[in-house]
Design a protein around this motif. Structure first.
Motif, PDB file in Angstrom:
ATOM      1  N   ALA A   3      12.668 -14.067   6.863  1.00  9.68           N
ATOM      2  CA  ALA A   3      11.428 -13.386   7.238  1.00  9.68           C
ATOM      3  C   ALA A   3      11.614 -11.875   7.145  1.00  9.68           C
ATOM      4  N   ASP A   4      12.776 -11.394   7.673  1.00  7.70           N
ATOM      5  CA  ASP A   4      13.053  -9.958   7.589  1.00  7.70           C
ATOM      6  C   ASP A   4      13.032  -9.479   6.151  1.00  7.70           C
ATOM      7  N   LEU A   5      13.735 -10.265   5.336  1.00  6.94           N
ATOM      8  CA  LEU A   5      13.864  -9.841   3.939  1.00  6.94           C
ATOM      9  C   LEU A   5      12.509  -9.849   3.248  1.00  6.94           C
ATOM     10  N   SER A   6      11.685 -10.850   3.586  1.00  5.61           N
ATOM     11  CA  SER A   6      10.388 -10.884   2.901  1.00  5.61           C
ATOM     12  C   SER A   6       9.514  -9.730   3.390  1.00  5.61           C
ATOM     13  N   ASP A   7       9.680  -9.368   4.704  1.00  2.00           N
ATOM     14  CA  ASP A   7       8.977  -8.180   5.206  1.00  2.00           C
ATOM     15  C   ASP A   7       9.389  -6.953   4.418  1.00  2.00           C
ATOM     16  N   GLN A   8      10.724  -6.842   4.260  1.00  2.00           N
ATOM     17  CA  GLN A   8      11.238  -5.682   3.518  1.00  2.00           C
ATOM     18  C   GLN A   8      10.671  -5.652   2.107  1.00  2.00           C
ATOM     19  N   LEU A   9      10.685  -6.860   1.517  1.00  2.00           N
ATOM     20  CA  LEU A   9      10.172  -6.953   0.150  1.00  2.00           C
ATOM     21  C   LEU A   9       8.718  -6.502   0.101  1.00  2.00           C
ATOM     22  N   ASN A  48       4.746  -2.608  -1.379  1.00  2.00           N
ATOM     23  CA  ASN A  48       3.637  -1.714  -1.037  1.00  2.00           C
ATOM     24  C   ASN A  48       3.973  -0.283  -1.404  1.00  2.00           C
ATOM     25  N   ALA A  49       5.204   0.118  -1.022  1.00  2.00           N
ATOM     26  CA  ALA A  49       5.618   1.490  -1.307  1.00  2.00           C
ATOM     27  C   ALA A  49       5.571   1.742  -2.810  1.00  2.00           C
ATOM     28  N   TYR A  50       6.064   0.719  -3.542  1.00  2.00           N
ATOM     29  CA  TYR A  50       6.087   0.871  -4.999  1.00  2.00           C
ATOM     30  C   TYR A  50       4.669   1.015  -5.527  1.00  2.00           C
ATOM     31  N   GLU A  51       3.762   0.171  -4.984  1.00  2.00           N
ATOM     32  CA  GLU A  51       2.377   0.244  -5.448  1.00  2.00           C
ATOM     33  C   GLU A  51       1.772   1.595  -5.130  1.00  2.00           C
ATOM     34  N   ASP A  52       2.084   2.078  -3.884  1.00  2.00           N
ATOM     35  CA  ASP A  52       1.581   3.400  -3.508  1.00  2.00           C
ATOM     36  C   ASP A  52       2.084   4.448  -4.485  1.00  2.00           C
ATOM     37  N   GLN A  53       3.396   4.337  -4.763  1.00  2.00           N
ATOM     38  CA  GLN A  53       3.990   5.324  -5.674  1.00  2.00           C
ATOM     39  C   GLN A  53       3.320   5.258  -7.033  1.00  2.00           C
ATOM     40  N   THR A  54       3.104   4.019  -7.489  1.00  2.00           N
ATOM     41  CA  THR A  54       2.467   3.901  -8.802  1.00  2.00           C
ATOM     42  C   THR A  54       1.070   4.490  -8.763  1.00  2.00           C
ATOM     43  N   LEU A  55       0.360   4.228  -7.638  1.00  2.00           N
ATOM     44  CA  LEU A  55      -0.998   4.775  -7.518  1.00  2.00           C
ATOM     45  C   LEU A  55      -0.955   6.294  -7.548  1.00  2.00           C
ATOM     46  N   VAL A  56      -0.005   6.839  -6.745  1.00  2.00           N
ATOM     47  CA  VAL A  56       0.116   8.293  -6.696  1.00  2.00           C
ATOM     48  C   VAL A  56       0.436   8.829  -8.078  1.00  2.00           C
ATOM     49  N   GLY A  57       1.399   8.146  -8.738  1.00  2.00           N
ATOM     50  CA  GLY A  57       1.780   8.561 -10.083  1.00  2.00           C
ATOM     51  C   GLY A  57       0.597   8.521 -11.022  1.00  2.00           C
ATOM     52  N   LYS A  58      -0.180   7.434 -10.933  1.00  2.00           N
ATOM     53  CA  LYS A  58      -1.331   7.295 -11.825  1.00  2.00           C
ATOM     54  C   LYS A  58      -2.348   8.401 -11.582  1.00  2.00           C
TER      55      LYS A  58
END
Lengths: 247, 140
Positions: free
Chosen positions: A62-68, A73-83
């Protein structure tokens, strides 16, 4: 003879004993590892251990899936910011003229025989901007906020320059924007075309579906320019800010 | 020193069993164990009879195989019939085994005692070749 017989008999029995013993030893070892041979207490302990382990692994999972999830999410945010940054950059570059653009617009052509002066080009550019042109290129030279149109002496005559680069003939001015509006902006009565006709210059206007405008070759550099930051008045009392500035 | 041969044979058997790759099914482990108990009892019985000087190799070998086989078979039959003959066999062979062991122990203790006494007598008197030959015979 008798001694030989008893040796033989004992040896025979012992060989078989040895084989039986080792086989049994191996079999017993294997059997003890089998679950159905285990004692109930051991089995209960094993079940308990395994359950504990399983719950631990479950919580870890569960912890690991939370982390994932977070990472994703962070990656998506970054991609959004990048875009969005990329889009912003593209806009700025388009506005700055450092990126080639294309789109519908108007092509104005002056023949080499026409006596066009550099001031006519300045007027034309003004008119085009005023008619809603989004980007203009004169003879393949992109016009931006720093562009200047002038003339210089060459080959015993005068030649028109844009950004200190000579234009080529026949002189083509490309402007992207609503092609109808652009054409109307030039052809309205008493407008640019009429003014040119007065000087016996007859430019050809052609509406085009897709014009390609190059980027400017050397983007502007700012050495003395600094961003003006408006000082924020946090307390809302103008006197304090004045004091602080004085200090 | 002839008894070295059977001991060597025992190790040979163990070695052979380890490396022959003989595998028996898990259900047979129980019957093999009772067969081993019977075989061990036969061997110890043989040793006892040897010490009592009533050894007969045919009786020992036949007892060895017959007891082992019958014990395993009886245990198996008992399981099939729902009677725990296994425990009966374990009990009988266990008792006999310990009986044999105790007899062997008694005999050995007696043997050592007599030898010591003889030894002491030899030292008291003049040592003769006859005594030593008797000792040698006993040892064999």
């Amino acid at each position: 003879m008798k001694r030989h017989r008893k040796t033989l008999a004992f040896s025979c029995a012992m060989v078989i004993m040895g084989i039986l013993l080792s086989v049994q030893f191996k079999a017993q070892n294997t059997a003890e590892r089998e679950l159905y041979q285990q004692r109930p207490e051991n089995l209960i302990a094993m079940i308990k251990n395994l359950t504990d382990k399983r719950s631990k692994l479950g919580s870890e999972m569960a912890d690991l899936s939370d982390q994932l999830y977070d990472r994703r999410n962070a990656y998506e945010d970054q991609t959004l910011v990048g875009k969005s940054l990329e889009q912003e950059l593209a806009k700025l570059e388009i506005a700055n003229g450092t990126r080639p653009v294309h789109g519908q617009g108007l092509e104005v052509t002056f023949l080499s025989t026409s006596m066009v002066q550099y001031s006519d080009l300045i007027t034309l550019t003004n008119e085009l901007w005023a008619s809603g042109a989004e980007a203009i290129a004169i003879s393949g030279i992109r016009v931006n906020s720093n562009s200047y149109i002038h003339y210089r002496q060459a080959n015993g005559g005068l030649e028109i320059t844009v950004n200190n680069q000579p234009v080529t003939w026949p002189l083509k001015i490309l402007a992207t924007g609503d092609s109808n509006n652009l054409e109307k902006g030039l052809t309205l009565p008493g407008g640019y075309v009429d003014m040119m006709a007065y000087n016996k210059i007859y430019p050809t206007l052609r509406q085009k579906d897709d014009l390609e405008l190059p980027a400017i070759k050397s983007p502007p550099h700012f050495y003395y320019l600094k961003e003006y930051v408006v000082e924020e008045n946090t307390s809302g009392q103008p006197g304090e800010t004045a004091n602080q500035t004085a200090q | 020193m002839w008894w070295f041969v059977p001991i060597a044979a025992l190790f040979l058997g163990i070695f052979a069993g380890q490396h022959a790759g003989i595998q028996i099914p898990a259900e047979m482990v129980k019957y093999l164990s009772i067969a081993i108990l019977a075989a061990l009892d036969s061997v110890l019985g043989g040793v006892r009879s040897l010490l009592e000087k009533s050894f007969n190799s045919t009786i020992m070998l036949s007892g060895f195989f017959a007891n082992a086989l019958l014990a395993a078979l009886l245990a198996y039959m008992g399981d099939r019939l729902g009677v725990d003959l296994y425990y009966a066999a374990v009990f009988v062979f266990g008792v006999r085994l310990f009986d044999n062991l105790s007899k062997i122990r008694h005999f050995l203790i007696n043997f050592i005692r007599t030898r010591k006494q003889r030894h002491a007598a030899d030292w008291d008197g003049a040592p003769t070749g006859k005594t030593s030959s008797v000792l040698k015979e006993d040892r064999s």
